[in-house]
Design a protein around this motif. Structure first.
Motif, PDB file in Angstrom:
ATOM      1  N   ASP A  32       0.858  -1.187   0.000  1.00 29.62           N
ATOM      2  CA  ASP A  32       0.000   0.000   0.000  1.00 29.62           C
ATOM      3  C   ASP A  32       0.899   1.243   0.000  1.00 29.62           C
ATOM      4  O   ASP A  32       2.125   1.140   0.091  1.00 29.62           O
ATOM      5  CB  ASP A  32      -1.004  -0.009   1.150  1.00 29.62           C
ATOM      6  N   PHE A  33       0.310   2.391  -0.129  1.00 32.66           N
ATOM      7  CA  PHE A  33       1.085   3.615  -0.309  1.00 32.66           C
ATOM      8  C   PHE A  33       2.040   3.868   0.854  1.00 32.66           C
ATOM      9  O   PHE A  33       3.219   4.175   0.646  1.00 32.66           O
ATOM     10  CB  PHE A  33       0.151   4.817  -0.513  1.00 32.66           C
ATOM     11  N   GLN A  34       1.553   3.727   2.076  1.00 36.35           N
ATOM     12  CA  GLN A  34       2.409   3.984   3.242  1.00 36.35           C
ATOM     13  C   GLN A  34       3.555   2.971   3.335  1.00 36.35           C
ATOM     14  O   GLN A  34       4.677   3.326   3.698  1.00 36.35           O
ATOM     15  CB  GLN A  34       1.577   3.984   4.533  1.00 36.35           C
ATOM     16  N   GLN A  35       3.282   1.725   2.985  1.00 33.05           N
ATOM     17  CA  GLN A  35       4.350   0.722   2.965  1.00 33.05           C
ATOM     18  C   GLN A  35       5.393   1.073   1.910  1.00 33.05           C
ATOM     19  O   GLN A  35       6.593   0.899   2.123  1.00 33.05           O
ATOM     20  CB  GLN A  35       3.772  -0.664   2.676  1.00 33.05           C
ATOM     21  N   LEU A  36       4.921   1.578   0.777  1.00 32.35           N
ATOM     22  CA  LEU A  36       5.822   1.979  -0.300  1.00 32.35           C
ATOM     23  C   LEU A  36       6.694   3.161   0.137  1.00 32.35           C
ATOM     24  O   LEU A  36       7.897   3.189  -0.145  1.00 32.35           O
ATOM     25  CB  LEU A  36       4.999   2.327  -1.539  1.00 32.35           C
ATOM     26  N   VAL A  37       6.093   4.105   0.844  1.00 36.85           N
ATOM     27  CA  VAL A  37       6.860   5.248   1.358  1.00 36.85           C
ATOM     28  C   VAL A  37       7.941   4.756   2.320  1.00 36.85           C
ATOM     29  O   VAL A  37       9.112   5.152   2.221  1.00 36.85           O
ATOM     30  CB  VAL A  37       5.928   6.278   2.040  1.00 36.85           C
ATOM     31  N   ARG A  38       7.568   3.874   3.242  1.00 35.44           N
ATOM     32  CA  ARG A  38       8.544   3.372   4.218  1.00 35.44           C
ATOM     33  C   ARG A  38       9.627   2.519   3.556  1.00 35.44           C
ATOM     34  O   ARG A  38      10.812   2.648   3.870  1.00 35.44           O
ATOM     35  CB  ARG A  38       7.837   2.568   5.304  1.00 35.44           C
ATOM     36  N   ALA A  39       9.226   1.642   2.632  1.00 33.49           N
ATOM     37  CA  ALA A  39      10.183   0.726   2.015  1.00 33.49           C
ATOM     38  C   ALA A  39      11.174   1.444   1.099  1.00 33.49           C
ATOM     39  O   ALA A  39      12.317   1.006   0.958  1.00 33.49           O
ATOM     40  CB  ALA A  39       9.439  -0.351   1.228  1.00 33.49           C
ATOM     41  N   THR A  40      10.752   2.531   0.487  1.00 34.76           N
ATOM     42  CA  THR A  40      11.635   3.258  -0.426  1.00 34.76           C
ATOM     43  C   THR A  40      12.433   4.352   0.270  1.00 34.76           C
ATOM     44  O   THR A  40      13.383   4.866  -0.298  1.00 34.76           O
ATOM     45  CB  THR A  40      10.831   3.918  -1.562  1.00 34.76           C
ATOM     46  N   ASP A  41      12.005   4.736   1.466  1.00 31.58           N
ATOM     47  CA  ASP A  41      12.614   5.844   2.203  1.00 31.58           C
ATOM     48  C   ASP A  41      12.510   7.154   1.410  1.00 31.58           C
ATOM     49  O   ASP A  41      13.388   8.005   1.459  1.00 31.58           O
ATOM     50  CB  ASP A  41      14.075   5.539   2.554  1.00 31.58           C
ATOM     51  N   LEU A  42      11.409   7.282   0.642  1.00 28.70           N
ATOM     52  CA  LEU A  42      11.110   8.494  -0.112  1.00 28.70           C
ATOM     53  C   LEU A  42       9.951   9.219   0.564  1.00 28.70           C
ATOM     54  O   LEU A  42       9.192   8.612   1.324  1.00 28.70           O
ATOM     55  CB  LEU A  42      10.723   8.161  -1.558  1.00 28.70           C
ATOM     56  N   SER A  43       9.798  10.485   0.267  1.00 22.78           N
ATOM     57  CA  SER A  43       8.653  11.232   0.790  1.00 22.78           C
ATOM     58  C   SER A  43       7.402  10.835   0.006  1.00 22.78           C
ATOM     59  O   SER A  43       7.504  10.294  -1.107  1.00 22.78           O
ATOM     60  CB  SER A  43       8.891  12.736   0.641  1.00 22.78           C
ATOM     61  N   PRO A  44       6.216  11.088   0.545  1.00 21.90           N
ATOM     62  CA  PRO A  44       4.988  10.792  -0.213  1.00 21.90           C
ATOM     63  C   PRO A  44       4.973  11.492  -1.577  1.00 21.90           C
ATOM     64  O   PRO A  44       4.553  10.896  -2.573  1.00 21.90           O
ATOM     65  CB  PRO A  44       3.875  11.313   0.700  1.00 21.90           C
ATOM     66  N   TYR A  45       5.440  12.730  -1.626  1.00 19.35           N
ATOM     67  CA  TYR A  45       5.497  13.454  -2.905  1.00 19.35           C
ATOM     68  C   TYR A  45       6.414  12.736  -3.890  1.00 19.35           C
ATOM     69  O   TYR A  45       6.085  12.577  -5.067  1.00 19.35           O
ATOM     70  CB  TYR A  45       5.988  14.886  -2.674  1.00 19.35           C
ATOM     71  N   GLN A  46       7.577  12.282  -3.412  1.00 23.08           N
ATOM     72  CA  GLN A  46       8.523  11.590  -4.278  1.00 23.08           C
ATOM     73  C   GLN A  46       7.962  10.254  -4.757  1.00 23.08           C
ATOM     74  O   GLN A  46       8.186   9.864  -5.904  1.00 23.08           O
ATOM     75  CB  GLN A  46       9.846  11.371  -3.541  1.00 23.08           C
ATOM     76  N   VAL A  47       7.229   9.566  -3.894  1.00 18.85           N
ATOM     77  CA  VAL A  47       6.620   8.298  -4.299  1.00 18.85           C
ATOM     78  C   VAL A  47       5.564   8.537  -5.371  1.00 18.85           C
ATOM     79  O   VAL A  47       5.520   7.821  -6.373  1.00 18.85           O
ATOM     80  CB  VAL A  47       6.027   7.537  -3.089  1.00 18.85           C
ATOM     81  N   ARG A  48       4.732   9.583  -5.213  1.00 19.53           N
ATOM     82  CA  ARG A  48       3.720   9.885  -6.240  1.00 19.53           C
ATOM     83  C   ARG A  48       4.378  10.211  -7.578  1.00 19.53           C
ATOM     84  O   ARG A  48       3.957   9.718  -8.625  1.00 19.53           O
ATOM     85  CB  ARG A  48       2.824  11.030  -5.787  1.00 19.53           C
ATOM     86  N   ALA A  49       5.407  11.058  -7.547  1.00 19.48           N
ATOM     87  CA  ALA A  49       6.114  11.408  -8.780  1.00 19.48           C
ATOM     88  C   ALA A  49       6.781  10.175  -9.382  1.00 19.48           C
ATOM     89  O   ALA A  49       6.742   9.961 -10.603  1.00 19.48           O
ATOM     90  CB  ALA A  49       7.148  12.498  -8.515  1.00 19.48           C
ATOM     91  N   GLY A  50       7.374   9.350  -8.537  1.00 14.95           N
ATOM     92  CA  GLY A  50       8.025   8.136  -9.008  1.00 14.95           C
ATOM     93  C   GLY A  50       7.055   7.138  -9.600  1.00 14.95           C
ATOM     94  O   GLY A  50       7.356   6.480 -10.600  1.00 14.95           O
ATOM     95  N   LEU A  51       5.872   7.008  -8.993  1.00 14.55           N
ATOM     96  CA  LEU A  51       4.855   6.106  -9.551  1.00 14.55           C
ATOM     97  C   LEU A  51       4.416   6.567 -10.936  1.00 14.55           C
ATOM     98  O   LEU A  51       4.276   5.758 -11.849  1.00 14.55           O
ATOM     99  CB  LEU A  51       3.646   6.016  -8.618  1.00 14.55           C
TER     100      LEU A  51
END
Length: 139
Positions: A32-51
């Protein structure tokens, strides 16, 4: 000169690579999104841009698509049934958005200005889109 999309920037591509690696490691499960944020050590903004960048890159390189479901989260390389269920859900969602737009905005505009060329054109086009999405969603 228009600015390039953030999804195509170097940072977004680096974030996409990080997300792809993490999702590949999690396969066949998803995150899920929060797991992805924690696993990548990226900010939520960076995860959205990366997705976003990863979806674009996957499409251009012929990689398996990234899908999201409520039960599994983000998933890389899903099986055929999961892909079809995701596609149906997205088409149904877009169909609902179009119907709300037609009934909430376009129909009142058409009622107020029935002889407007723009309104007649948009009504015809949106009815065509609605019909096509309805056929896809119900098949």
């Amino acid at each position: 000169m228009p600015r390039a999309s953030r999804r195509r920037g170097d940072a977004a591509r680096r974030h996409a690579d990080t997300i792809r690696f993490v999702l590949f490691e999690a396969r066949p499960a998803g995150l899920d999104f929060q797991q992805l944020v924690r696993a990548t050590d990226l900010s939520p903004y960076q995860v959205r841009a990366g997705l976003g960048a990863l979806k674009d890159e996957a499409a251009s390189r012929g990689w398996p698509p990234i899908i999201w479901t409520r039960s599994v989260g983000y998933q890389l390389g899903a099986d055929r049934a999961a892909l079809e269920a995701y596609e149906r859900a997205v088409v149904t969602q877009k169909l609902n958005e179009f119907r709300r737009f037609i009934t909430g905005t376009v129909a009142p505009h058409a009622a107020a200005h029935p002889n407007d060329k723009w309104v007649r054109h948009i009504v015809a086009q949106l009815n065509s889109i609605e019909s096509t999405l309805d056929l896809i969603a119900s098949s």
